[in-house]
Design a protein around this motif. Structure first.
Motif, short mmCIF file in Angstrom:
data_model
loop_
_atom_site.label_atom_id
_atom_site.label_comp_id
_atom_site.label_asym_id
_atom_site.label_seq_id
_atom_site.Cartn_x
_atom_site.Cartn_y
_atom_site.Cartn_z
N MET A 49 2.55 -6.37 4.07
CA MET A 49 3.68 -5.76 4.76
C MET A 49 4.92 -6.62 4.49
SD MET A 49 2.44 -4.20 8.39
CE MET A 49 1.15 -2.94 8.45
N LEU A 50 5.96 -5.97 3.97
CA LEU A 50 7.20 -6.66 3.62
C LEU A 50 8.27 -6.24 4.62
CD1 LEU A 50 8.78 -8.41 1.53
CD2 LEU A 50 9.24 -6.28 0.30
N ARG A 51 8.81 -7.22 5.35
CA ARG A 51 9.83 -6.90 6.35
C ARG A 51 10.78 -8.07 6.55
NH1 ARG A 51 6.44 -6.06 11.93
NH2 ARG A 51 8.45 -5.15 12.53
N SER A 52 11.86 -7.82 7.25
CA SER A 52 12.88 -8.83 7.49
C SER A 52 12.81 -9.33 8.93
CB SER A 52 14.27 -8.24 7.23
OG SER A 52 15.28 -9.11 7.70
N LEU A 53 13.10 -10.62 9.10
CA LEU A 53 13.24 -11.19 10.44
C LEU A 53 14.70 -11.23 10.90
CD1 LEU A 53 10.75 -14.20 10.29
CD2 LEU A 53 10.40 -11.97 11.36
N LEU A 94 -3.12 -4.36 -4.17
CA LEU A 94 -3.36 -4.11 -2.75
C LEU A 94 -2.36 -3.08 -2.23
CD1 LEU A 94 -3.70 -7.81 -1.51
CD2 LEU A 94 -5.53 -6.28 -2.28
N PRO A 95 -2.70 -2.36 -1.17
CA PRO A 95 -1.71 -1.48 -0.54
C PRO A 95 -0.52 -2.28 -0.02
CG PRO A 95 -3.94 -0.99 0.26
CD PRO A 95 -4.03 -2.27 -0.53
N THR A 96 0.67 -1.72 -0.17
CA THR A 96 1.89 -2.40 0.26
C THR A 96 2.67 -1.50 1.20
OG1 THR A 96 3.05 -1.58 -1.70
CG2 THR A 96 2.09 -3.79 -1.84
N VAL A 97 3.25 -2.12 2.22
CA VAL A 97 4.04 -1.40 3.22
C VAL A 97 5.40 -2.08 3.31
CG1 VAL A 97 4.19 -0.66 5.64
CG2 VAL A 97 1.94 -0.90 4.53
N GLY A 98 6.46 -1.30 3.13
CA GLY A 98 7.81 -1.81 3.29
C GLY A 98 8.39 -1.31 4.60
N VAL A 99 9.05 -2.20 5.34
CA VAL A 99 9.57 -1.85 6.66
C VAL A 99 11.08 -2.03 6.67
CG1 VAL A 99 9.33 -2.20 9.14
CG2 VAL A 99 7.41 -2.74 7.62
N MET A 100 11.82 -0.95 6.84
CA MET A 100 13.28 -1.00 6.90
C MET A 100 13.72 -0.97 8.35
SD MET A 100 16.03 1.90 6.10
CE MET A 100 17.80 1.62 6.19
N GLU A 101 14.17 -2.12 8.85
CA GLU A 101 14.66 -2.23 10.23
C GLU A 101 16.14 -2.57 10.28
OE1 GLU A 101 11.34 -4.11 12.85
OE2 GLU A 101 11.01 -4.86 10.81
N GLY A 102 16.79 -2.50 9.13
CA GLY A 102 18.22 -2.79 9.02
C GLY A 102 18.71 -2.38 7.65
N HIS A 103 19.98 -2.63 7.36
CA HIS A 103 20.57 -2.22 6.09
C HIS A 103 19.75 -2.74 4.90
CE1 HIS A 103 24.17 -0.72 8.02
NE2 HIS A 103 24.40 -1.89 8.58
N ALA A 104 19.61 -1.89 3.90
CA ALA A 104 18.93 -2.27 2.65
C ALA A 104 19.82 -1.87 1.49
CB ALA A 104 17.57 -1.59 2.55
N PRO A 124 21.57 2.75 13.25
CA PRO A 124 22.79 2.95 12.46
C PRO A 124 22.84 2.05 11.24
CG PRO A 124 23.29 1.55 14.31
CD PRO A 124 21.83 1.92 14.43
N HIS A 125 21.79 2.06 10.43
CA HIS A 125 21.77 1.24 9.22
C HIS A 125 21.47 2.15 8.04
CE1 HIS A 125 18.11 0.63 11.72
NE2 HIS A 125 17.53 1.18 10.67
#
Length: 246
Positions: A49-53, A94-104, A124-125
């Motif tokens: 899982m790829l995400r931002s802090l 492997l399965p990959t999951v991308g998580v967008m919780e802000g501007h990309a 609002p991103h």
């Protein structure tokens, strides 16, 4: 010193977490750190899982200051590293999951596009390929990647006008698979992880390779054609005139 990329593995889920203390600029160093985290996941995890802090930002994309400075070698190193990382994600075993919780912004969007499952959090991103809006032509590898995931009716406006999309429109365009409210993201990711644990991993890897081979071949050809020192020297004037704004 702050770690740009941290790695947490729990119950077979490798969380690769981006946090450069600012806006997660995709410098060559950041991209290398993500690659190292993928190396680690490939050895021991069941999925990624790829995400931002960082609050309200997934990634501001490539470091535009390197483009604006006319640093041909630095620009080439950075963009090629991003292209190779996106290509690697496309065929990651492997399965990959991308998580967008802000501007990309673009390189952030490229990484999300290359993931198997793309979850957005409503807010609002925006995400997309805004290169033409800031004086850059989208690289060929990114266009091929976008072509493989976006719905045809949305592809042209995304690539040629630089339009950016909020999460619900991003689902319609094909940039994301689904969107959930912020308070439900952890539950949704739990459901996704449970579903991915149930699939046969070797079959998943083979299916991914077969499905995406033509796209990966096109991405490789674009990387080898465009991301060379001679090609960068030819197009250097355009990159040095880039507008440093989002």
């Amino acid at each position: 010193m702050r770690e740009r990329v941290s790695y947490v593995e729990r119950d077979g889920v490798a969380s690769i977490l981006l946090d450069d203390g600012k806006v997660n600029v995709m410098s060559a160093n950041m991209l290398a750190d993500i690659g190292a985290a993928l190396d680690r996941a490939e050895r021991s995890a069941d999925m990624v899982m790829l995400r931002s802090l960082r609050p309200a930002i997934f990634s501001a994309g490539f470091d535009l200051k390197i483009f604006a400075a006319g640093d041909v070698e630095g620009s080439l190193e950075m963009v090629r590293a991003g292209a190779e990382l996106a290509l690697r994600l496309m065929s990651f075993p492997l399965p990959t999951v991308g998580v967008m919780e802000g501007h990309a912004f673009p390189m952030g969007t490229f990484l999300l596009l290359a993931c198997d499952v793309r979850i957005g959090v409503r807010g609002p991103h925006r995400m997309g390929l805004n290169e033409v809006a800031i004086g850059i032509s989208p690289p060929g590898f990114a266009i091929e990647l976008a072509r493989s995931r976006l719905h045809p009716a949305w592809l042209s406006r995304t690539v040629t006008t630089g339009e950016m999309f909020e999460p619900d429109d991003a689902v319609v365009a094909g940039l994301l698979d689904r969107v959930v409210p912020p308070e439900k993201v952890e539950a949704e990711l739990g459901k996704v992880a449970s579903a991915l644990r149930a699939i046969h991993k070797a079959s998943h890897a083979t299916a991914k390779q077969r499905l995406r081979q033509a796209t990966m071949d096109a991405m490789r050809a674009a990387i080898d054609r465009e991301l060379t020192i001679s090609a960068y020297e030819t197009s250097g004037k355009a990159r040095s005139a880039v507008v440093l704004r989002r």
